[in-house]
Design a protein around this motif. Structure first.
Motif, PDB file in Angstrom:
ATOM      1  N   LEU A  36      54.387  -4.473  17.851  1.00 13.97           N
ATOM      2  CA  LEU A  36      54.194  -5.800  17.278  1.00 13.97           C
ATOM      3  C   LEU A  36      55.577  -6.418  17.101  1.00 13.97           C
ATOM      4  O   LEU A  36      56.450  -5.829  16.456  1.00 13.97           O
ATOM      5  CB  LEU A  36      53.473  -5.696  15.931  1.00 13.97           C
ATOM      6  CG  LEU A  36      53.141  -6.997  15.197  1.00 13.97           C
ATOM      7  CD1 LEU A  36      52.178  -7.856  16.011  1.00 13.97           C
ATOM      8  CD2 LEU A  36      52.553  -6.701  13.820  1.00 13.97           C
ATOM      9  N   ILE A  37      55.787  -7.589  17.696  1.00 10.58           N
ATOM     10  CA  ILE A  37      57.094  -8.244  17.656  1.00 10.58           C
ATOM     11  C   ILE A  37      56.981  -9.526  16.843  1.00 10.58           C
ATOM     12  O   ILE A  37      56.143 -10.377  17.130  1.00 10.58           O
ATOM     13  CB  ILE A  37      57.610  -8.582  19.075  1.00 10.58           C
ATOM     14  CG1 ILE A  37      57.622  -7.332  19.949  1.00 10.58           C
ATOM     15  CG2 ILE A  37      58.993  -9.200  19.011  1.00 10.58           C
ATOM     16  CD1 ILE A  37      57.987  -7.612  21.401  1.00 10.58           C
ATOM     17  N   PHE A  73      49.838  -0.335  15.737  1.00 15.35           N
ATOM     18  CA  PHE A  73      51.104  -0.463  16.462  1.00 15.35           C
ATOM     19  C   PHE A  73      52.098   0.581  15.949  1.00 15.35           C
ATOM     20  O   PHE A  73      52.244   0.760  14.741  1.00 15.35           O
ATOM     21  CB  PHE A  73      51.692  -1.859  16.264  1.00 15.35           C
ATOM     22  CG  PHE A  73      50.856  -2.968  16.840  1.00 15.35           C
ATOM     23  CD1 PHE A  73      50.998  -3.359  18.165  1.00 15.35           C
ATOM     24  CD2 PHE A  73      49.907  -3.625  16.061  1.00 15.35           C
ATOM     25  CE1 PHE A  73      50.219  -4.381  18.696  1.00 15.35           C
ATOM     26  CE2 PHE A  73      49.126  -4.647  16.578  1.00 15.35           C
ATOM     27  CZ  PHE A  73      49.293  -5.018  17.911  1.00 15.35           C
ATOM     28  N   VAL A  74      52.785   1.256  16.866  1.00 15.55           N
ATOM     29  CA  VAL A  74      53.742   2.272  16.409  1.00 15.55           C
ATOM     30  C   VAL A  74      54.962   1.622  15.770  1.00 15.55           C
ATOM     31  O   VAL A  74      55.542   2.165  14.832  1.00 15.55           O
ATOM     32  CB  VAL A  74      54.197   3.213  17.554  1.00 15.55           C
ATOM     33  CG1 VAL A  74      53.059   4.051  18.054  1.00 15.55           C
ATOM     34  CG2 VAL A  74      54.854   2.464  18.689  1.00 15.55           C
ATOM     35  N   PHE A  75      55.369   0.445  16.265  1.00 21.02           N
ATOM     36  CA  PHE A  75      56.548  -0.242  15.752  1.00 21.02           C
ATOM     37  C   PHE A  75      56.217  -1.690  15.413  1.00 21.02           C
ATOM     38  O   PHE A  75      55.367  -2.322  16.053  1.00 21.02           O
ATOM     39  CB  PHE A  75      57.669  -0.286  16.796  1.00 21.02           C
ATOM     40  CG  PHE A  75      58.445   0.990  16.976  1.00 21.02           C
ATOM     41  CD1 PHE A  75      58.455   1.985  16.016  1.00 21.02           C
ATOM     42  CD2 PHE A  75      59.185   1.193  18.135  1.00 21.02           C
ATOM     43  CE1 PHE A  75      59.180   3.152  16.197  1.00 21.02           C
ATOM     44  CE2 PHE A  75      59.917   2.346  18.328  1.00 21.02           C
ATOM     45  CZ  PHE A  75      59.913   3.337  17.366  1.00 21.02           C
ATOM     46  N   LYS A  76      56.934  -2.204  14.435  1.00 23.06           N
ATOM     47  CA  LYS A  76      57.025  -3.654  14.242  1.00 23.06           C
ATOM     48  C   LYS A  76      58.495  -4.017  14.360  1.00 23.06           C
ATOM     49  O   LYS A  76      59.333  -3.572  13.559  1.00 23.06           O
ATOM     50  CB  LYS A  76      56.486  -4.073  12.876  1.00 23.06           C
ATOM     51  CG  LYS A  76      56.574  -5.592  12.656  1.00 23.06           C
ATOM     52  CD  LYS A  76      56.048  -6.004  11.289  1.00 23.06           C
ATOM     53  CE  LYS A  76      56.148  -7.503  11.090  1.00 23.06           C
ATOM     54  NZ  LYS A  76      55.670  -7.919   9.749  1.00 23.06           N
ATOM     55  N   LEU A  77      58.815  -4.810  15.375  1.00 25.84           N
ATOM     56  CA  LEU A  77      60.195  -5.226  15.602  1.00 25.84           C
ATOM     57  C   LEU A  77      60.390  -6.644  15.084  1.00 25.84           C
ATOM     58  O   LEU A  77      59.508  -7.496  15.252  1.00 25.84           O
ATOM     59  CB  LEU A  77      60.540  -5.170  17.100  1.00 25.84           C
ATOM     60  CG  LEU A  77      60.284  -3.841  17.822  1.00 25.84           C
ATOM     61  CD1 LEU A  77      60.755  -3.939  19.269  1.00 25.84           C
ATOM     62  CD2 LEU A  77      60.971  -2.691  17.108  1.00 25.84           C
ATOM     63  N   GLN A  78      61.539  -6.888  14.493  1.00 23.34           N
ATOM     64  CA  GLN A  78      61.878  -8.220  14.023  1.00 23.34           C
ATOM     65  C   GLN A  78      63.038  -8.752  14.862  1.00 23.34           C
ATOM     66  O   GLN A  78      64.102  -8.134  14.929  1.00 23.34           O
ATOM     67  CB  GLN A  78      62.236  -8.201  12.538  1.00 23.34           C
ATOM     68  CG  GLN A  78      61.023  -7.901  11.650  1.00 23.34           C
ATOM     69  CD  GLN A  78      61.331  -7.978  10.168  1.00 23.34           C
ATOM     70  OE1 GLN A  78      62.441  -7.697   9.738  1.00 23.34           O
ATOM     71  NE2 GLN A  78      60.331  -8.346   9.376  1.00 23.34           N
ATOM     72  N   ALA A 131      53.349   8.552  14.275  1.00 19.27           N
ATOM     73  CA  ALA A 131      54.132   7.557  15.008  1.00 19.27           C
ATOM     74  C   ALA A 131      55.619   7.877  14.946  1.00 19.27           C
ATOM     75  O   ALA A 131      56.339   7.791  15.956  1.00 19.27           O
ATOM     76  CB  ALA A 131      53.868   6.161  14.439  1.00 19.27           C
ATOM     77  N   ILE A 132      56.109   8.259  13.777  1.00 22.14           N
ATOM     78  CA  ILE A 132      57.526   8.599  13.630  1.00 22.14           C
ATOM     79  C   ILE A 132      57.865   9.815  14.488  1.00 22.14           C
ATOM     80  O   ILE A 132      58.896   9.840  15.169  1.00 22.14           O
ATOM     81  CB  ILE A 132      57.873   8.868  12.146  1.00 22.14           C
ATOM     82  CG1 ILE A 132      57.754   7.576  11.330  1.00 22.14           C
ATOM     83  CG2 ILE A 132      59.279   9.440  12.010  1.00 22.14           C
ATOM     84  CD1 ILE A 132      57.934   7.773   9.837  1.00 22.14           C
ATOM     85  N   SER A 186      58.824   1.936  12.207  1.00 20.31           N
ATOM     86  CA  SER A 186      57.528   2.615  12.114  1.00 20.31           C
ATOM     87  C   SER A 186      56.825   2.328  10.788  1.00 20.31           C
ATOM     88  O   SER A 186      55.590   2.412  10.705  1.00 20.31           O
ATOM     89  CB  SER A 186      57.703   4.133  12.250  1.00 20.31           C
ATOM     90  OG  SER A 186      58.178   4.488  13.519  1.00 20.31           O
ATOM     91  N   LEU A 187      57.594   1.983   9.754  1.00 21.77           N
ATOM     92  CA  LEU A 187      57.017   1.854   8.411  1.00 21.77           C
ATOM     93  C   LEU A 187      56.918   0.424   7.898  1.00 21.77           C
ATOM     94  O   LEU A 187      56.106   0.151   7.008  1.00 21.77           O
ATOM     95  CB  LEU A 187      57.855   2.669   7.407  1.00 21.77           C
ATOM     96  CG  LEU A 187      57.831   4.188   7.567  1.00 21.77           C
ATOM     97  CD1 LEU A 187      58.821   4.839   6.601  1.00 21.77           C
ATOM     98  CD2 LEU A 187      56.430   4.735   7.320  1.00 21.77           C
ATOM     99  N   ARG A 188      57.712  -0.504   8.448  1.00 19.56           N
ATOM    100  CA  ARG A 188      57.800  -1.832   7.822  1.00 19.56           C
ATOM    101  C   ARG A 188      56.471  -2.597   7.818  1.00 19.56           C
ATOM    102  O   ARG A 188      56.269  -3.473   6.972  1.00 19.56           O
ATOM    103  CB  ARG A 188      58.895  -2.681   8.477  1.00 19.56           C
ATOM    104  CG  ARG A 188      58.714  -2.991   9.933  1.00 19.56           C
ATOM    105  CD  ARG A 188      59.558  -4.211  10.346  1.00 19.56           C
ATOM    106  NE  ARG A 188      60.961  -4.104  10.077  1.00 19.56           N
ATOM    107  CZ  ARG A 188      61.911  -3.927  11.007  1.00 19.56           C
ATOM    108  NH1 ARG A 188      61.558  -3.780  12.292  1.00 19.56           N
ATOM    109  NH2 ARG A 188      63.169  -3.895  10.679  1.00 19.56           N
TER     110      ARG A 188
END
Length: 309
Positions: free
Chosen positions: A37-38, A163-168, A247-248, A276-278
């Motif tokens: 997720l971006i 989602f494994v990641f949320k990127l900002q 996920a981590i 992974s956590l945000r």
């Protein structure tokens, strides 16, 4: 293979400036078999990041612009009656691809969001009672705009957890932004053609090698302690689930692989813990009133857990 990875990242850097860490995290998620997720304001290169990744993987790329009137069948496909053949014909939707960009996923209702998220989880699609498998390499990058909320349908926490990641994605600094401008002007005269680094067969081979990266019991315990800590901190209202620990672990293996190592270190865990956590924890109302930041809270939390020796 390490030379191939280095070549991929070098080519990626030529095309996407100022996002080295996020580019590597995007690649890490893809090799770990997850989805991303971006979040970022318009015009920061989110779409270009994903399109470039698809080119380097030599895979098919599809983009879906999510809107309030988008139907689940617009994503998955549908069955129509063929008058000439006197039979139903299945038309597969854009989800049947290798790299899928779900643009502004928070602009479509929950029913349509669920159709995509179900396919992500099951890696298959059902059309009129018939089940069709998705490609072995199937990677979804969903974007959302954090500054515009009118007419949006925010993803529930349970769905973000897929989602494994949320990127900002932030704005680049002055030098990088100037370089982006120069690059765009230069490419008007001399377009840049990126060469694929991975064939799809290589991707599957690499993914199996990522899964073989050693993750010791001590590292597994370290990951579990971090996740459990999210449920114990006073200013976190809702902590992360066991899926966060998985996920981590998987993305730490991929991160180690990108460093050309066959074992996971605590630093690998630290590098992937934040994205992974945000999106998996929620601050308490009191903490939000105090101005606490999720990223700072996670970094403080990870720093408080004893590192295994």
């Amino acid at each position: 293979m390490s030379e191939t990875i280095a070549s991929l990242l070098t080519q990626y850097d030529k095309r996407i400036l100022g996002q080295r860490k996020n580019l590597r995290l995007l690649l890490t998620a893809a090799l770990a078999g997850g989805h991303v997720l971006i979040e970022g304001v318009p015009g920061t290169g989110k779409t270009q990041m994903v399109k470039t990744l698809a080119k380097l993987f030599s895979g098919d790329f599809q983009r879906i612009q999510f809107t309030p009137d988008l139907l689940p069948s617009d994503i998955t496909g549908s069955a129509i009656y063929n008058m000439k053949e006197q039979d139903f014909q299945t038309l597969k939707g854009p989800i049947f691809t290798h790299v899928l960009l779900a643009d502004e996923i928070n602009r479509t209702p929950a029913k349509t969001q669920a159709a995509l998220l179900e396919a992500m989880e099951e890696q298959q699609v059902t059309i009129q009672g018939e089940t069709y498998p998705l490609p072995d390499f199937f990677f979804v990058a969903a974007t959302q705009n954090p500054i515009e909320f009118e007419g949006t349908y925010p993803l529930p926490e349970a769905q973000q957890d897929r989602f494994v990641f949320k990127l900002q994605i932030d704005f680049p600094d002055l030098a990088e932004e100037t370089q982006v401008l120069q690059q765009v002007i230069h490419e008007q005269n001399e377009p840049v053609n990126l060469e694929p680094i991975f064939s799809l067969e290589n991707v599957e081979k690499v993914k199996s090698q990522v899964q073989a990266v050693t993750l010791t019991d001590k590292i597994a315990d370290y990951i579990t302690q971090i996740v459990r800590k999210t449920r114990e901190m006073e200013h976190i209202q809702h902590g992360a689930s066991t899926r966060a620990a998985i996920a981590i672990a998987k993305t730490a293996q991929a991160w180690a692989y990108l460093d050309d190592r066959d074992y996971v270190t605590p630093d690998d865990v630290k590098n992937v813990a934040l994205p992974s956590l945000r999106h998996r924890i929620q601050l308490s109302p009191y903490a939000e009133l105090e101005g606490s930041d999720i990223d700072e809270t996670i970094q403080e939390l990870v720093g408080s857990v004893t590192v295994p020796r």
